[in-house]
Design a protein around this motif. Structure first.
Motif, PDB file in Angstrom:
ATOM      1  N   PHE A  32      43.206 141.750  85.289  1.00 36.75           N
ATOM      2  CA  PHE A  32      42.581 142.377  84.131  1.00 36.75           C
ATOM      3  C   PHE A  32      42.852 141.566  82.869  1.00 36.75           C
ATOM      4  N   VAL A  33      44.092 141.166  82.682  1.00 35.66           N
ATOM      5  CA  VAL A  33      44.463 140.399  81.486  1.00 35.66           C
ATOM      6  C   VAL A  33      43.716 139.067  81.454  1.00 35.66           C
ATOM      7  N   GLU A  82      39.086 140.655  81.306  1.00 31.81           N
ATOM      8  CA  GLU A  82      38.840 142.098  81.213  1.00 31.81           C
ATOM      9  C   GLU A  82      37.413 142.469  81.597  1.00 31.81           C
ATOM     10  N   GLN A  83      36.461 141.705  81.079  1.00 30.83           N
ATOM     11  CA  GLN A  83      35.057 142.036  81.319  1.00 30.83           C
ATOM     12  C   GLN A  83      34.722 141.981  82.809  1.00 30.83           C
ATOM     13  N   TYR A  99      36.784 142.282  85.269  1.00 27.64           N
ATOM     14  CA  TYR A  99      37.519 143.330  85.957  1.00 27.64           C
ATOM     15  C   TYR A  99      36.808 144.673  85.787  1.00 27.64           C
ATOM     16  N   CYS A 100      36.320 144.956  84.597  1.00 34.83           N
ATOM     17  CA  CYS A 100      35.570 146.201  84.349  1.00 34.83           C
ATOM     18  C   CYS A 100      34.294 146.234  85.175  1.00 34.83           C
ATOM     19  N   GLN A 154      33.221 150.383  78.991  1.00 33.81           N
ATOM     20  CA  GLN A 154      33.615 149.005  78.683  1.00 33.81           C
ATOM     21  C   GLN A 154      33.868 148.825  77.188  1.00 33.81           C
ATOM     22  N   ILE A 192      37.184 150.363  76.344  1.00 33.10           N
ATOM     23  CA  ILE A 192      38.275 149.495  76.819  1.00 33.10           C
ATOM     24  C   ILE A 192      38.486 148.354  75.825  1.00 33.10           C
ATOM     25  N   ARG A 193      37.394 147.687  75.452  1.00 29.97           N
ATOM     26  CA  ARG A 193      37.504 146.552  74.513  1.00 29.97           C
ATOM     27  C   ARG A 193      38.107 146.975  73.183  1.00 29.97           C
TER      28      ARG A 193
END
Length: 117
Positions: free
Chosen positions: A38-39, A42-43, A45-46, A56, A59-60
């Protein structure tokens, strides 16, 4: 009968269905390799978990009320918060719009017997 608590998104069956992908992703953070993935991206992983645009975006933005409104369950979101170095009290503070210290003080005040207040 629908209950409402001002400023609170109740986690019910509708919210559970709405947030299934988000909560499934957050549950995956129980594994260190998933947190690292994820780190790194992120995108991606989402997308892997099928989060919708609102999820999303929340999350961002690290938008806790937005994540709750998007179907997030606070116990699963705590896994996400851990990646950011936050705990459940941080989430409560973000959700209620007060500092962590003020949130903790509110919790402690509510825990006092009625006579002591």
């Amino acid at each position: 009968m629908e209950q409402t608590i001002p400023g609170t998104t109740l986690f019910d069956g509708v919210q559970a269905r709405k947030g299934y992908a988000l909560n499934k992703m957050c549950f995956s953070f129980n594994e260190a390799g998933n947190r690292a993935a994820f780190v790194r991206d992120e995108q991606a992983y989402c997308r892997r978990f099928g989060l919708n645009d609102a999820q999303q975006a929340a999350i961002r933005a690290r938008d806790v009320p937005g994540l709750l409104a998007a179907g997030g369950n606070v116990y699963y979101l705590a896994k996400f918060a851990g990646i950011l170095g936050l705990d459940v009290q941080d989430l409560g503070a973000l959700q209620t719009g007060v500092s962590k210290e003020a949130f903790i003080a509110r919790l402690l005040a509510q825990a006092q017997p009625v006579q002591a207040r």
